[in-house]
Design an enzyme around this catalytic site. Sequence first.
Site, PDB file in Angstrom:
ATOM      1  N   CYS A  97      34.736 -43.822  10.095  1.00 11.77           N
ATOM      2  CA  CYS A  97      33.469 -43.996   9.367  1.00 11.77           C
ATOM      3  C   CYS A  97      33.390 -42.918   8.292  1.00 11.77           C
ATOM      4  O   CYS A  97      33.683 -41.749   8.564  1.00 11.77           O
ATOM      5  CB  CYS A  97      32.302 -43.861  10.351  1.00 11.77           C
ATOM      6  SG  CYS A  97      30.694 -44.081   9.574  1.00 11.77           S
ATOM      7  N   HIS A 139      30.156 -52.894  12.795  1.00  9.88           N
ATOM      8  CA  HIS A 139      30.095 -51.460  12.496  1.00  9.88           C
ATOM      9  C   HIS A 139      29.054 -51.190  11.398  1.00  9.88           C
ATOM     10  O   HIS A 139      28.214 -50.293  11.532  1.00  9.88           O
ATOM     11  CB  HIS A 139      31.491 -50.975  12.057  1.00  9.88           C
ATOM     12  CG  HIS A 139      31.545 -49.545  11.628  1.00  9.88           C
ATOM     13  ND1 HIS A 139      32.230 -48.577  12.339  1.00  9.88           N
ATOM     14  CD2 HIS A 139      30.990 -48.903  10.561  1.00  9.88           C
ATOM     15  CE1 HIS A 139      32.080 -47.412  11.714  1.00  9.88           C
ATOM     16  NE2 HIS A 139      31.336 -47.587  10.635  1.00  9.88           N
ATOM     17  N   GLU A 140      29.118 -51.991  10.324  1.00  6.28           N
ATOM     18  CA  GLU A 140      28.188 -51.763   9.206  1.00  6.28           C
ATOM     19  C   GLU A 140      26.743 -52.044   9.616  1.00  6.28           C
ATOM     20  O   GLU A 140      25.827 -51.297   9.248  1.00  6.28           O
ATOM     21  CB  GLU A 140      28.570 -52.621   7.997  1.00  6.28           C
ATOM     22  CG  GLU A 140      29.925 -52.299   7.376  1.00  6.28           C
ATOM     23  CD  GLU A 140      30.184 -50.824   7.164  1.00  6.28           C
ATOM     24  OE1 GLU A 140      29.241 -50.065   6.900  1.00  6.28           O
ATOM     25  OE2 GLU A 140      31.348 -50.420   7.292  1.00  6.28           O
ATOM     26  N   HIS A 143      24.849 -49.352  11.387  1.00  5.38           N
ATOM     27  CA  HIS A 143      24.266 -48.301  10.536  1.00  5.38           C
ATOM     28  C   HIS A 143      22.798 -48.598  10.219  1.00  5.38           C
ATOM     29  O   HIS A 143      22.002 -47.682  10.026  1.00  5.38           O
ATOM     30  CB  HIS A 143      25.041 -48.192   9.221  1.00  5.38           C
ATOM     31  CG  HIS A 143      26.313 -47.391   9.316  1.00  5.38           C
ATOM     32  ND1 HIS A 143      26.335 -46.064   9.640  1.00  5.38           N
ATOM     33  CD2 HIS A 143      27.609 -47.739   9.114  1.00  5.38           C
ATOM     34  CE1 HIS A 143      27.584 -45.616   9.636  1.00  5.38           C
ATOM     35  NE2 HIS A 143      28.385 -46.621   9.326  1.00  5.38           N
TER      36      HIS A 143
HETATM   37 NI    NI Z   1      30.441 -46.285   9.158  1.00  5.31          NI
END
Ligand code: NI
Length: 186
Positions: A97, A139-140, A143
């Site tokens: 990341c 994953h995105e 966030h």
């Molecule tokens: Ni990330």
Amino acid sequence: MAILKIARMGHPVLRQVAHVVPDPTAPELLNLAGDMIETLEDIGGAGLAAPQVHESVRLVMFQVPPGRGQEEAPLLILCNPVIDPIGDEIEWGWEGCLSVPGLRGLVPRPATVRYRGQGLDGKMIDRTVSGFHARVVQHECDHLDGVLYPQRMPDLTHLVFESEMRHQAPLPTAAPDQTEPEGQEE
Ligand code: NI
């Protein structure tokens, strides 16, 4: 257009639940997306979420680069994304990341997901994907809810420095895209 500063683990913006985008076609959002594209191209990576550039809004962008064992996907921008796992299969894969520089971690995630969201033209995007594509979108979108990948790791033994990746054993059920445990900044 500008290259934006990346927030790193510990900055409060990465722990916030990001705000819904009321109008994906708003000019200021187009500007933000343009700057994020430039930032991602400059730093190199598979994806970026708005909170990583200190903007707490529900906008992500991601791509499937070549060599990931599946069809490449050009950079896609998604506002207000929603993700639903399809089936029960869990896949393990190495992640990195941009907000956690220098590290890689082994993270379990649903292998197949359906994602929906709006493009910058306001039109709905609806796709079902697997493999790296499924991993990067999860994953995105994490966030946007204030979650970084180490929080998804049940075993921190597998949180390692990039420079020590060569010591890690190949994944037992490695997909073609995971035989080289390089990970990818996201
Ligand atoms: Ni990330």
